[in-house]
Design a protein around this motif. Structure first.
Motif, PDB file in Angstrom:
ATOM      1  N   UNK A  81       0.663  -1.565  -0.140  1.00  0.00           N
ATOM      2  CA  UNK A  81      -0.075   0.271  -0.012  1.00  0.00           C
ATOM      3  C   UNK A  81       0.700   1.133   0.230  1.00  0.00           C
ATOM      4  N   UNK A  82       0.153   2.154  -0.744  1.00  0.00           N
ATOM      5  CA  UNK A  82       1.090   3.489  -0.618  1.00  0.00           C
ATOM      6  C   UNK A  82       0.260   4.498  -0.330  1.00  0.00           C
ATOM      7  N   UNK A  83       0.260   6.077  -0.256  1.00  0.00           N
ATOM      8  CA  UNK A  83      -0.188   7.222   0.319  1.00  0.00           C
ATOM      9  C   UNK A  83      -0.092   8.122  -1.611  1.00  0.00           C
ATOM     10  N   UNK A  84      -0.106   8.849  -1.226  1.00  0.00           N
ATOM     11  CA  UNK A  84      -1.030   9.630  -1.951  1.00  0.00           C
ATOM     12  C   UNK A  84       0.629  10.592  -2.297  1.00  0.00           C
ATOM     13  N   UNK A  93      -4.757   8.780   6.807  1.00  0.00           N
ATOM     14  CA  UNK A  93      -5.943   8.405   6.531  1.00  0.00           C
ATOM     15  C   UNK A  93      -6.291   8.586   5.580  1.00  0.00           C
ATOM     16  N   UNK A  94      -4.865   8.347   4.947  1.00  0.00           N
ATOM     17  CA  UNK A  94      -5.852   7.979   2.736  1.00  0.00           C
ATOM     18  C   UNK A  94      -6.512   7.167   2.557  1.00  0.00           C
ATOM     19  N   UNK A  95      -6.663   7.532   1.061  1.00  0.00           N
ATOM     20  CA  UNK A  95      -7.506   6.290   0.716  1.00  0.00           C
ATOM     21  C   UNK A  95      -6.199   5.714   0.155  1.00  0.00           C
ATOM     22  N   UNK A  96      -5.866   4.862   0.176  1.00  0.00           N
ATOM     23  CA  UNK A  96      -4.624   4.437  -0.700  1.00  0.00           C
ATOM     24  C   UNK A  96      -4.578   3.713  -1.851  1.00  0.00           C
ATOM     25  N   UNK A  97      -3.281   3.633  -2.787  1.00  0.00           N
ATOM     26  CA  UNK A  97      -2.647   2.859  -3.236  1.00  0.00           C
ATOM     27  C   UNK A  97      -3.025   1.278  -3.071  1.00  0.00           C
ATOM     28  N   UNK A 111      11.498   3.907  -3.644  1.00  0.00           N
ATOM     29  CA  UNK A 111      10.940   4.473  -1.920  1.00  0.00           C
ATOM     30  C   UNK A 111       9.509   3.858  -1.198  1.00  0.00           C
ATOM     31  N   UNK A 112       8.495   4.380  -1.698  1.00  0.00           N
ATOM     32  CA  UNK A 112       7.644   4.377  -0.893  1.00  0.00           C
ATOM     33  C   UNK A 112       6.759   3.125   0.265  1.00  0.00           C
ATOM     34  N   UNK A 113       6.742   3.117   1.090  1.00  0.00           N
ATOM     35  CA  UNK A 113       5.382   1.452   1.321  1.00  0.00           C
ATOM     36  C   UNK A 113       4.970   1.716   2.342  1.00  0.00           C
ATOM     37  N   UNK A 114       4.064   1.840   3.023  1.00  0.00           N
ATOM     38  CA  UNK A 114       3.502   1.641   4.212  1.00  0.00           C
ATOM     39  C   UNK A 114       2.831   0.068   4.649  1.00  0.00           C
ATOM     40  N   UNK A 115       3.163   0.106   6.392  1.00  0.00           N
ATOM     41  CA  UNK A 115       3.238  -1.000   7.048  1.00  0.00           C
ATOM     42  C   UNK A 115       1.936  -0.925   7.645  1.00  0.00           C
ATOM     43  N   UNK A 116       1.417  -1.829   7.710  1.00  0.00           N
ATOM     44  CA  UNK A 116      -0.047  -1.811   8.785  1.00  0.00           C
ATOM     45  C   UNK A 116      -0.406  -2.758   9.604  1.00  0.00           C
ATOM     46  N   UNK A 117      -0.254  -2.362  11.022  1.00  0.00           N
ATOM     47  CA  UNK A 117      -0.186  -3.004  11.516  1.00  0.00           C
ATOM     48  C   UNK A 117      -1.261  -2.823  12.428  1.00  0.00           C
ATOM     49  N   UNK A 118      -2.379  -3.467  13.994  1.00  0.00           N
ATOM     50  CA  UNK A 118      -3.539  -3.606  14.248  1.00  0.00           C
ATOM     51  C   UNK A 118      -4.361  -2.411  13.796  1.00  0.00           C
TER      52      UNK A 118
END
Length: 751
Positions: free
Chosen positions: A351-354, A446-450, A670-677
């Protein structure tokens, strides 16, 4: 409210119409579009020496100045400059005499959104006709004044000229007469020969450039109204969570704070999320007070979600048949069993952010005396903002005025309207105009992510090195929604694979299947939705198969495409896929890059890729250097685009392609989002990498291949091929395959 009350360098449509009526002898032309149709009706109505229409797009004043309304949102794609250029070309006016005014949301304008690279294709032909209509009426006004046939006259540089006598009349001298003429049938209007264009195809700087570089207030975040208050809105860190309680009284007692209250919200991920609003006398005061806010949350069920769990589920799902069968041609298993060589690989991306430079914001002013709402919004889709306010807050559309400001980036994020409904809901409780500003952490968490995704691929080539089998099991993400009274899983934007995607229907034995995993993480369109990741997966794996077959990657791709001059079914977004156009850009990019003509030393290499995206045919070659310790430098990117018969603004077009390349490299690296809990871990740019200047390519060569097809947009098509071209070049340089994004997760060291 008067225009002078706004400290914003942006006139509203109402201001434009008021100013239009201030001087006598003005010609105003408008064009009405019926949504989803091509029909138009151009009108002009003289009123006391001037002409007005509720959807006026053109005004020629008595002094000869020309004002054009830009009805599309400007998010950095240059449409505020290029579309008025189309009108001005057919209108035959001096560009220096043209003033561009940003229009408000107005249903009479028809489509008013910026997404899918559609602003140009949806308006180009209509704007040509509108400009030509105005020119025709001015010529007729001159002809009647001189008592000659209109055919004996022509327009040039804001004046009409009589061919025989060389008499001239400026537009300024003709507008009063033209405003009284009947409007001709648009079908009788003759457009210019494109070979005679003088403005379209030239280089024109952005109309807002000077204001931007001098820091003039253009953006939503710049809006300032008399008596305005400032708001922040705290939402649950875990998606879908609700407020149980908050220390509201303690927050209200803080310096500069006017109010604090809970908003219950809705249960819809794309609606009004529950949260706590803080209203203060300044942005600083509201942000400072937020640090003292203590909220007890009911975090809900999404708190159980994590990226590691999704990854494990994806691997497990790949070992079973997909739940959705997208395409099944021939017998993939038999073809693989009989293949001379086979390749299996798994590709994944997060997942990534805008990550727009301007965070989400909206200024809203609710007036209880008449139940009206006025908003100033940096948006890609103003109608969506209006609609969500009507649906959730029950304010009729006719009571909502929405002013579009320039956006500091969008990339699909501002097609959503969550920040708009938050500002509107807050405004209904505040007896003053209020500006809601998201923090960078709000924007990222609180994005609407890719959507992230996992592709499990198998492919085979026969004894002649020809692609004989292709199998892609795509494990993706979906939100649970209610549709027709039923609870269903809906894949996120860009997270749904089409059975027509290349190379599916070009392969005799092909199996495409999809398995959605349910998530509460909100997803939305991200620059070139779907294509931005599919191109990387498909053209990286095609490259793997080409090398397995010991084939030249360009030759291998051309062979897959075939050589028949036909339309091959339907492609991305239901658009026809023209094989010849794609072959042409591939051949041209090979020529311009010198493909295969140089022998690179170890650590350097070329990679090639192409993709059909948003009506554009794009091929790219990347040249890279990878040091022994694994440091990547993109030396050169060569891009060839076919986006139709015209490049409207050469300067803007080159800017869009160069921006796509740079954004593509950034997104790759570079960009990446980690999801935890059930929450996003990263909150700001210190944790979420983006491209820095030293990592930018040394050279970007941009070439446009004109073809006899309708003009299309360029905000997205050049983005998708970049990542596979670079990754294929990395393999050529090092022998290492990149199958996981971002690139920073890969070890590129070689010896």
């Amino acid at each position: 409210m008067k225009t002078s009350d706004l400290e914003l360098a942006n006139s509203s449509r109402r201001d434009f119409l008021q100013q239009s009526g201030a001087g006598a002898g003005a010609l105003v032309l408008g064009s009405f579009w019926t949504a989803g149709a091509n029909a138009e009706q151009s009108v002009t109505k003289p009123v006391d020496g001037a002409a007005f229409t509720p959807s006026a797009l053109i005004k020629i004043a008595a002094d000869g100045s020309v004002t054009l309304i830009s009805k599309q949102p400007e998010i950095g794609q240059g449409i505020k400059t290029s579309l008025p250029m189309v009108i001005a070309e057919e209108l035959e006016v001096n560009w220096k005499d043209v003033k561009i005014v940003q229009g408000d949301l107005n249903p009479a304008y028809g489509n008013q959104f910026a997404g899918g690279s559609l602003s140009t294709p949806l308006n180009y032909d209509e704007f040509l006709k509108l400009g030509a209509l105005a020119r025709t009426m001015l010529i007729e006004a001159a002809a009647q004044t001189w008592k000659v046939a209109a055919e004996e006259c022509y327009a040039e540089k804001s004046k009409v000229i009589h061919k025989a006598s060389k008499r001239q009349a400026t537009y300024a001298s003709l507008v009063s007469k033209a405003a009284t003429l009947p409007v001709p049938d648009v079908k009788t209007i003759k457009l210019k020969d494109p070979a005679k264009y003088t403005l379209i195809g030239s280089r024109i700087g952005g109309v807002d450039n000077a204001a931007i570089v001098t820091g003039k207030p253009l953006f939503g975040i710049d809006v300032k109204l008399p008596g305005m208050l400032y708001a922040v809105y705290e939402k649950c860190p875990a998606f879908g969570g609700k407020v149980v309680s908050a220390n509201l009284e303690a927050v209200k007692a803080l310096p500069g704070v006017r109010d604090a209250f809970i908003i219950e919200g809705t249960d819809n991920l794309n609606g009004l999320m529950p949260g706590v609003a803080i209203i203060a006398e300044s942005t600083w005061a509201s942000f400072s007070a937020r640090k003292q806010l203590k909220v007890v949350w009911d975090e809900g069920k999404v708190v159980n979600e994590s990226w590691d769990d999704f990854s494990a589920k994806a691997v497990a799902a790949s070992k079973q048949a997909g739940t959705i069968n997208l395409r099944k041609d021939g017998d993939v298993n038999a073809a693989l069993a009989n293949a001379a060589k086979t390749v299996e690989a798994s590709y994944s991306y997060p997942f990534i952010s805008h990550a727009s430079i301007e965070p989400q914001n909206c200024t809203a002013w609710y007036k209880p005396e008449d139940g009206s709402l006025e908003m100033w919004v940096p948006t890609q889709n103003p109608a969506a903002g209006q609609a969500i306010v009507t649906n959730v807050l029950k304010i009729p559309k006719e009571k909502i005025t929405l002013h579009m400001t320039r956006s500091g980036g969008g990339f699909g994020r501002r097609l959503s309207a969550d920040y708009v409904i938050e500002a509107a809901a807050i405004a209904m409780k505040v007896k003053a105009p209020v500006k809601l500003t998201w923090s960078r952490e709000d924007d990222m968490r609180h994005d609407h992510y890719r959507a992230g995704g996992f592709h499990f691929l198998r492919g085979g080539v026969d004894a002649k090195g020809k692609l004989s089998a292709w199998h892609n099991h795509f494990v993706t993400f979906a939100n649970r929604v209610t549709r027709d009274g039923k609870s269903v899983l809906q894949p996120g934007s860009g997270a749904s694979l089409s059975g027509d995607e290349f190379p599916g229907r070009w392969v005799e034995n092909c199996l495409l299947e999809q398995t959605p995993m349910e998530t509460g993480v909100p997803m939305g369109p991200w620059r070139a939705p779907g294509s931005n990741v599919f191109a990387w997966v498909f053209h990286s794996f095609i490259d793997e198969l080409a090398h397995a077959a010991n084939r030249d990657p360009l030759e291998f791709r051309l062979e897959i495409l075939g050589d028949k001059d036909v339309m091959q079914g339907t492609g991305e977004r239901g658009q026809p896929y023209n094989v010849t156009r794609m072959r042409n850009v591939l051949k041209m990019v090979a020529e311009k890059s010198g493909w295969g003509k140089r022998k690179f030393p170890r650590g350097q290499g070329q990679g090639i890729a192409f993709h059909f995206s948003h009506r554009g045919y794009i091929a790219e070659v990347a040249e890279v250097t990878v040091s022994k310790d694994g440091q990547l430098k993109v030396d050169r990117v060569v891009v060839v685009t076919d986006i139709g018969s015209q490049i409207v603004n050469m300067s803007g077009a080159e800017n869009q392609v160069q921006g796509s390349v740079i954004d593509g490299i950034s997104t790759l690296m570079f960009p990446e989002l980690d999801i935890q809990r059930g929450r996003i871990v990263q909150g700001n740019f210190g944790e979420y990498g983006l491209l820095r200047m030293p990592d930018s390519p040394t050279k970007i060569d941009v070439h446009f291949l004109k073809s006899n097809f309708p003009v299309t947009g360029l905000g997205e098509p050049a983005f998708p091929p970049l990542a596979p071209a670079v990754c294929n070049a990395i393999f050529a340089a090092t022998g290492k395959r990149v199958r996981q994004l971002p690139l920073s997760r890969n070890d590129l060291r070689w010896s």
